[in-house]
Design an enzyme around this catalytic site. Sequence first.
Site: not given
Length: 291
Positions: A55-56, A159, A170-171, A174-175
């Site tokens: 993805d990067g 933060d 989803t990136a 999502f995390s």
Amino acid sequence: MTRRILVVVNPHRTETVEAGEVVARVLAAEGVETCFSYDPGVSEPIEAAIVLGGDGTMLHAAEVTHGSHIPLLGVNLGRVGFLAELEREDVTQAAVRLAAGDYHVEERRTLEVCVINPDGTRHGGWALNEATLERGNLRSTLEVAVEVDGRPLSTFGCDGVIVSTATGSTAHAFSAGGPVLWPNVDALLFVPLAAHALFARPLVVGPDSFFAVEVLERSESPGQVILDGSRSIDVPLGGRLEVRRAEATVLLARMNDEPFTERLVNKFSLPTNGWRGERPSRATTRLAAGS
């Protein structure tokens, strides 16, 4: 007219470089010229791009070709590869079908990002996945005020915060505990990061709404906005971040018609044991994909 296809690889991984060489040979056999770099306004017309990596690498390709309307076909040589269309064993097939024009194009929305400094100066940017406001000093906390459509919503220490597209849900979002949005949902997603507040939940707003986040003067640290994990803009104390839907889109080349649900299950290895619905055979799925 000479046909040209852009090949984008992760130069730091031998596997992707070797895959790029395979693609170049296949495209040459199909009568298509290969180029490995793109310079807007200088490069000859390019009809599509094949992106070899994770993805990067896809996000890098989107940045390089931004505004060019070049469709990007991703072949996953990384880990999850949510933006990729095909997997590593499909490299040759991908090149042949791309040369034949055997694909359709899907538009993905992007974000328009603007940072307004206390002196009124502005710095702009864009993102396909997300804009993440982070702490400038990891030992401190950001104090922020959040707005939706120009109206105050809440203030809290955190933060950071993430504003993402449906594609980016989803990136990083999502995390951080945000919901998954299907790609055809035209919306913006807001996810606080480790917020010290009772009401600091993910928010989803419509395409005409926008988020604004102010870094309050009492904050222990200035912030910085990270765009798609690679580009940054500083946000000083008293600075303001505005994120809204951009008019520009990124084009993704698609070669199969699998629903997003199927992609979600495959990428995250989700358990579906016990499901009693009708499941198409693998052969039928391959046939529908044109292989």
